[in-house]
Scaffold this active site. Sequence first.
Site, PDB file in Angstrom:
ATOM      1  N   HIS A  24       2.907   1.086   6.185  1.00 34.18           N
ATOM      2  CA  HIS A  24       1.531   1.562   6.007  1.00 34.18           C
ATOM      3  C   HIS A  24       0.734   0.588   5.126  1.00 34.18           C
ATOM      4  O   HIS A  24      -0.385   0.199   5.481  1.00 34.18           O
ATOM      5  CB  HIS A  24       1.557   2.968   5.393  1.00 34.18           C
ATOM      6  CG  HIS A  24       0.211   3.537   5.097  1.00 34.18           C
ATOM      7  ND1 HIS A  24      -0.299   4.638   5.761  1.00 34.18           N
ATOM      8  CD2 HIS A  24      -0.753   3.164   4.204  1.00 34.18           C
ATOM      9  CE1 HIS A  24      -1.519   4.889   5.289  1.00 34.18           C
ATOM     10  NE2 HIS A  24      -1.815   4.016   4.339  1.00 34.18           N
ATOM     11  N   GLU A  25       1.318   0.191   3.999  1.00 33.67           N
ATOM     12  CA  GLU A  25       0.588  -0.684   3.071  1.00 33.67           C
ATOM     13  C   GLU A  25       0.369  -2.078   3.675  1.00 33.67           C
ATOM     14  O   GLU A  25      -0.702  -2.667   3.521  1.00 33.67           O
ATOM     15  CB  GLU A  25       1.300  -0.789   1.721  1.00 33.67           C
ATOM     16  CG  GLU A  25       1.416   0.524   0.954  1.00 33.67           C
ATOM     17  CD  GLU A  25       0.123   1.325   0.884  1.00 33.67           C
ATOM     18  OE1 GLU A  25      -0.960   0.731   0.822  1.00 33.67           O
ATOM     19  OE2 GLU A  25       0.217   2.567   0.891  1.00 33.67           O
ATOM     20  N   GLY A  70       0.849   4.090  -2.547  1.00 35.44           N
ATOM     21  CA  GLY A  70       0.636   2.646  -2.517  1.00 35.44           C
ATOM     22  C   GLY A  70      -0.832   2.364  -2.314  1.00 35.44           C
ATOM     23  O   GLY A  70      -1.614   3.278  -2.032  1.00 35.44           O
ATOM     24  N   CYS A  95      -3.835   8.646   3.702  1.00 37.29           N
ATOM     25  CA  CYS A  95      -4.282   7.370   3.143  1.00 37.29           C
ATOM     26  C   CYS A  95      -5.449   7.626   2.197  1.00 37.29           C
ATOM     27  O   CYS A  95      -6.325   8.434   2.510  1.00 37.29           O
ATOM     28  CB  CYS A  95      -4.729   6.454   4.288  1.00 37.29           C
ATOM     29  SG  CYS A  95      -5.327   4.847   3.740  1.00 37.29           S
ATOM     30  N   LEU A  96      -5.466   6.921   1.073  1.00 40.26           N
ATOM     31  CA  LEU A  96      -6.563   7.079   0.121  1.00 40.26           C
ATOM     32  C   LEU A  96      -7.900   6.681   0.737  1.00 40.26           C
ATOM     33  O   LEU A  96      -8.949   7.134   0.292  1.00 40.26           O
ATOM     34  CB  LEU A  96      -6.298   6.241  -1.139  1.00 40.26           C
ATOM     35  CG  LEU A  96      -5.059   6.620  -1.944  1.00 40.26           C
ATOM     36  CD1 LEU A  96      -4.866   5.642  -3.105  1.00 40.26           C
ATOM     37  CD2 LEU A  96      -5.150   8.055  -2.454  1.00 40.26           C
ATOM     38  N   GLN A 125      -8.344  -2.343   0.080  1.00 38.38           N
ATOM     39  CA  GLN A 125      -8.874  -0.995  -0.171  1.00 38.38           C
ATOM     40  C   GLN A 125      -9.783  -0.951  -1.400  1.00 38.38           C
ATOM     41  O   GLN A 125     -10.512   0.024  -1.585  1.00 38.38           O
ATOM     42  CB  GLN A 125      -7.734   0.005  -0.351  1.00 38.38           C
ATOM     43  CG  GLN A 125      -6.984   0.297   0.939  1.00 38.38           C
ATOM     44  CD  GLN A 125      -5.879   1.311   0.707  1.00 38.38           C
ATOM     45  OE1 GLN A 125      -4.784   0.951   0.326  1.00 38.38           O
ATOM     46  NE2 GLN A 125      -6.174   2.576   0.915  1.00 38.38           N
ATOM     47  N   HIS A 153      -2.515  -2.332   6.086  1.00 35.68           N
ATOM     48  CA  HIS A 153      -3.834  -2.483   5.467  1.00 35.68           C
ATOM     49  C   HIS A 153      -4.227  -3.961   5.380  1.00 35.68           C
ATOM     50  O   HIS A 153      -5.395  -4.313   5.553  1.00 35.68           O
ATOM     51  CB  HIS A 153      -3.832  -1.911   4.043  1.00 35.68           C
ATOM     52  CG  HIS A 153      -4.067  -0.423   3.977  1.00 35.68           C
ATOM     53  ND1 HIS A 153      -5.214   0.165   4.440  1.00 35.68           N
ATOM     54  CD2 HIS A 153      -3.304   0.588   3.490  1.00 35.68           C
ATOM     55  CE1 HIS A 153      -5.153   1.484   4.232  1.00 35.68           C
ATOM     56  NE2 HIS A 153      -3.994   1.768   3.661  1.00 35.68           N
TER      57      HIS A 153
HETATM   58 NI    NI Z   1      -3.446   3.685   3.098  1.00 38.06          NI
END
Ligand code: NI
Length: 191
Positions: free
Chosen positions: A144-145, A49, A102-103, A54, A148
């Site tokens: 998680h998403e 995701g 996480c990215l 981000q 953000h």
């Molecule tokens: Ni993340």
Amino acid sequence: MTAREVLQIGEPALRRRAAEIPPEAIGTAATQTLIDDLIDTMRAERGAGIAANQVGEALRVCVIEVGDNPRYPYKPRIPLTVLVNPRLEPLGEERFENYEGCLSVPGLRGVVSRHAGIRVRAWDREGNELVREVWGLSAGTYQHECDHLDGVLFVDRVSDPRTLCTWEAFERHHRDAFVEYVGGLVERYGS
Ligand code: NI
């Protein structure tokens, strides 16, 4: 459609609460292009995701998709889902321990406590209301998403910093036990 640069931990934009998207703005070219870019970026980076902040857009929209993902081969599938202005509500008191990555936090994973079940209310990209109950690992991905969008990264929620590890160390030392644990979750919650 473009894969955008993913901001990395330390960038102030990741720490700002993103703003609601007014319903009349969902259909605009700007919002639709942002959604397409998020999908492209998530797929290019093989994330489960990604949230708009981000890629430096302080708007409350995120996308989720889990197919055959080499980053997370044990994750149950989630069809492509676009969440505009999502709100999460826990279902019950139960929690589980999720190994997250996480990215925006390159190289690191860690254990985060998540609600085992959540109800999500959001708009989809057509502006239709979306209400869904999500359990287990997939519920962890939603949490998680949505974190953000409030400027929260998984590392903020790692209660024991000793669980932090590289992806390589995860593969070597923790993967087998976690995959077994995940098997129990999937059996219990179906996802
Ligand atoms: Ni993340």
